[in-house]
Design a protein around this motif. Structure first.
Motif, PDB file in Angstrom:
ATOM      1  N   MET A   1      -6.219  61.860  38.012  1.00  0.00           N
ATOM      2  CA  MET A   1      -7.684  61.853  38.030  1.00  0.00           C
ATOM      3  C   MET A   1      -8.288  62.085  39.419  1.00  0.00           C
ATOM      4  SD  MET A   1      -8.527  61.430  34.911  1.00  0.00           S
ATOM      5  CE  MET A   1      -7.567  61.066  33.426  1.00  0.00           C
ATOM      6  N   GLY A   2      -7.517  61.825  40.461  1.00  0.00           N
ATOM      7  CA  GLY A   2      -8.022  62.000  41.817  1.00  0.00           C
ATOM      8  C   GLY A   2      -8.400  60.684  42.460  1.00  0.00           C
ATOM      9  N   LYS A   3      -8.181  60.594  43.752  1.00  0.00           N
ATOM     10  CA  LYS A   3      -8.417  59.355  44.494  1.00  0.00           C
ATOM     11  C   LYS A   3      -9.868  58.909  44.404  1.00  0.00           C
ATOM     12  CE  LYS A   3      -7.331  57.218  48.928  1.00  0.00           C
ATOM     13  NZ  LYS A   3      -6.708  57.439  50.271  1.00  0.00           N
ATOM     14  N   GLY A   4     -10.794  59.846  44.293  1.00  0.00           N
ATOM     15  CA  GLY A   4     -12.207  59.512  44.265  1.00  0.00           C
ATOM     16  C   GLY A   4     -12.789  59.333  42.879  1.00  0.00           C
ATOM     17  N   CYS A   5     -11.941  59.232  41.856  1.00  0.00           N
ATOM     18  CA  CYS A   5     -12.439  59.064  40.492  1.00  0.00           C
ATOM     19  C   CYS A   5     -12.666  57.587  40.205  1.00  0.00           C
ATOM     20  CB  CYS A   5     -11.451  59.649  39.481  1.00  0.00           C
ATOM     21  SG  CYS A   5     -11.991  59.474  37.769  1.00  0.00           S
ATOM     22  N   PHE A   6     -13.933  57.178  40.118  1.00  0.00           N
ATOM     23  CA  PHE A   6     -14.299  55.780  39.910  1.00  0.00           C
ATOM     24  C   PHE A   6     -15.029  55.546  38.584  1.00  0.00           C
ATOM     25  CE2 PHE A   6     -14.830  55.926  44.764  1.00  0.00           C
ATOM     26  CZ  PHE A   6     -13.486  55.654  44.960  1.00  0.00           C
ATOM     27  N   GLU A   7     -15.215  56.595  37.801  1.00  0.00           N
ATOM     28  CA  GLU A   7     -16.137  56.481  36.665  1.00  0.00           C
ATOM     29  C   GLU A   7     -15.584  55.716  35.467  1.00  0.00           C
ATOM     30  OE1 GLU A   7     -16.438  60.604  34.566  1.00  0.00           O
ATOM     31  OE2 GLU A   7     -15.801  60.970  36.640  1.00  0.00           O
ATOM     32  N   PHE A   8     -14.301  55.320  35.505  1.00  0.00           N
ATOM     33  CA  PHE A   8     -13.721  54.609  34.363  1.00  0.00           C
ATOM     34  C   PHE A   8     -13.425  53.143  34.689  1.00  0.00           C
ATOM     35  CE2 PHE A   8     -12.628  59.097  33.968  1.00  0.00           C
ATOM     36  CZ  PHE A   8     -13.129  59.380  32.703  1.00  0.00           C
ATOM     37  N   ASN A   9     -13.930  52.668  35.820  1.00  0.00           N
ATOM     38  CA  ASN A   9     -13.562  51.317  36.258  1.00  0.00           C
ATOM     39  C   ASN A   9     -14.227  50.209  35.458  1.00  0.00           C
ATOM     40  OD1 ASN A   9     -16.142  51.703  37.326  1.00  0.00           O
ATOM     41  ND2 ASN A   9     -15.718  50.493  39.151  1.00  0.00           N
ATOM     42  N   LYS A  10     -15.097  50.555  34.510  1.00  0.00           N
ATOM     43  CA  LYS A  10     -15.671  49.526  33.644  1.00  0.00           C
ATOM     44  C   LYS A  10     -14.685  49.056  32.590  1.00  0.00           C
ATOM     45  CE  LYS A  10     -17.831  52.682  30.289  1.00  0.00           C
ATOM     46  NZ  LYS A  10     -19.105  53.073  29.643  1.00  0.00           N
ATOM     47  N   TYR A  11     -13.586  49.795  32.418  1.00  0.00           N
ATOM     48  CA  TYR A  11     -12.598  49.452  31.399  1.00  0.00           C
ATOM     49  C   TYR A  11     -11.511  48.543  31.968  1.00  0.00           C
ATOM     50  CZ  TYR A  11     -14.795  53.444  29.121  1.00  0.00           C
ATOM     51  OH  TYR A  11     -15.714  54.308  28.581  1.00  0.00           O
ATOM     52  N   TYR A  12     -10.922  47.730  31.108  1.00  0.00           N
ATOM     53  CA  TYR A  12      -9.789  46.894  31.504  1.00  0.00           C
ATOM     54  C   TYR A  12      -8.670  47.774  32.079  1.00  0.00           C
ATOM     55  CZ  TYR A  12     -11.118  42.444  29.232  1.00  0.00           C
ATOM     56  OH  TYR A  12     -11.711  41.266  28.878  1.00  0.00           O
ATOM     57  N   LEU A  13      -7.982  47.240  33.075  1.00  0.00           N
ATOM     58  CA  LEU A  13      -6.859  47.939  33.709  1.00  0.00           C
ATOM     59  C   LEU A  13      -5.575  47.151  33.551  1.00  0.00           C
ATOM     60  CD1 LEU A  13      -5.616  50.091  35.628  1.00  0.00           C
ATOM     61  CD2 LEU A  13      -6.289  48.595  37.533  1.00  0.00           C
ATOM     62  N   PHE A  14      -4.538  47.783  32.985  1.00  0.00           N
ATOM     63  CA  PHE A  14      -3.160  47.312  33.057  1.00  0.00           C
ATOM     64  C   PHE A  14      -2.479  48.191  34.102  1.00  0.00           C
ATOM     65  CE2 PHE A  14      -2.561  45.644  28.395  1.00  0.00           C
ATOM     66  CZ  PHE A  14      -3.480  44.635  28.641  1.00  0.00           C
ATOM     67  N   TYR A  15      -2.041  47.595  35.224  1.00  0.00           N
ATOM     68  CA  TYR A  15      -1.443  48.435  36.265  1.00  0.00           C
ATOM     69  C   TYR A  15       0.075  48.248  36.323  1.00  0.00           C
ATOM     70  CZ  TYR A  15      -0.859  44.672  39.800  1.00  0.00           C
ATOM     71  OH  TYR A  15      -0.474  43.558  40.504  1.00  0.00           O
ATOM     72  N   LEU A  16       0.759  49.312  36.715  1.00  0.00           N
ATOM     73  CA  LEU A  16       2.220  49.372  36.692  1.00  0.00           C
ATOM     74  C   LEU A  16       2.809  49.098  38.072  1.00  0.00           C
ATOM     75  CD1 LEU A  16       2.451  52.779  34.794  1.00  0.00           C
ATOM     76  CD2 LEU A  16       2.560  50.509  33.763  1.00  0.00           C
TER      77      LEU A  16
END
Length: 253
Positions: A157-172
């Protein structure tokens, strides 16, 4: 992401090993599940909430989706689903709706895997593809969650892609450490919902990955049902979850 390599451990890791041994005998609150569920009863004694694979990276609804969910809910395991989108297949609107049409549940949080190798090299196109999927979910009263990490997110998505941060994140980050103090903000997320910290464990004749919740006693919302969760696990059966040809997360990142 990298698998944890088993070998000699330093003294500072002893408490982690003891914790892992203890965890092996504990109840796991949440799983993410692939393959065919042979025994709902086994999962009944193992978990309270399952994210069942709903969509394959080959562009098809998982053929076991409905049967798996039915088996699990019959024994009292709450369910949602997740998808591995097929970018090369095109038509994200149809992919999202095919999944929702096959899902025998309403108003759920559906996790989307964002893993390099499963998307295109065109970050703008990837963002638009993901945006369409999330919009389709919301149009039918579902909501998205994202499963990724900084490496995969920035590649796809690119380092500057912030538009989906309203969603829950499961990080690996399967480093064998079941806590989230290693998390560093990315993609606009300042905190994660959970961390994938252990991979390739076996439970109920299936391969499982474990997650740790990152915000204490707050509740993980799967939209219409609320559950308090301390430890989460991702569960895979054959084919291998690390084989891109079978729509799974890669073995390294």
């Amino acid at each position: 992401y990298q698998r944890r390599v088993h070998g000699d451990y330093k003294m500072k890791d002893i408490f982690i090993l003891l914790w892992l041994v203890n965890f092996a005998f504990c109840f796991v609150n949440i799983i993410e599940l692939d393959g065919k569920v042979e025994s709902g009863e086994c999962f009944q004694s193992f978990t309270k909430l399952a994210f069942v694979r709903g969509y394959l990276g080959t562009g098809k609804v998982d053929p076991y989706l409905m049967d798996n969910i039915n088996q699990l809910i019959q024994v009292g395991v709450a369910c949602s689903t997740y998808m591995v989108p097929c970018f090369k297949c095109g038509n994200p609107k149809k992919q999202a709706n095919d999944l929702m049409d096959a899902l025998p549940l309403s108003e759920r949080r559906i996790f989307i895997h964002v893993i390099d190798g499963q998307w295109s090299d065109d970050k703008a196109a990837n963002k638009e593809f993901l945006k369409i999927i999330t919009q389709e979910f919301e149009a039918r009263y579902h909501i998205a969650g994202i499963l990724t990490n900084a490496f995969h997110w920035e590649k796809v998505m690119g380092k500057g892609c912030f538009e989906f941060n309203k969603y829950y994140l499961f990080y690996l980050n399967p480093d064998g450490k079941g806590y989230c103090d290693d998390f560093k903000p990315f993609g606009g997320w300042v905190k994660a919902t959970a961390k994938v910290w252990g991979v390739n464990n076996k439970n109920c004749d299936c391969i499982t990955d474990y997650l740790a919740q990152c915000f204490g006693n707050e509740e993980i919302d799967i939209v219409s049902t609320y559950h308090k969760n301390i430890t989460i696990c991702l569960l895979y059966t054959s084919p291998s979850p690390r084989d891109l040809s079978t729509s799974r997360m890669p073995s390294s990142a």
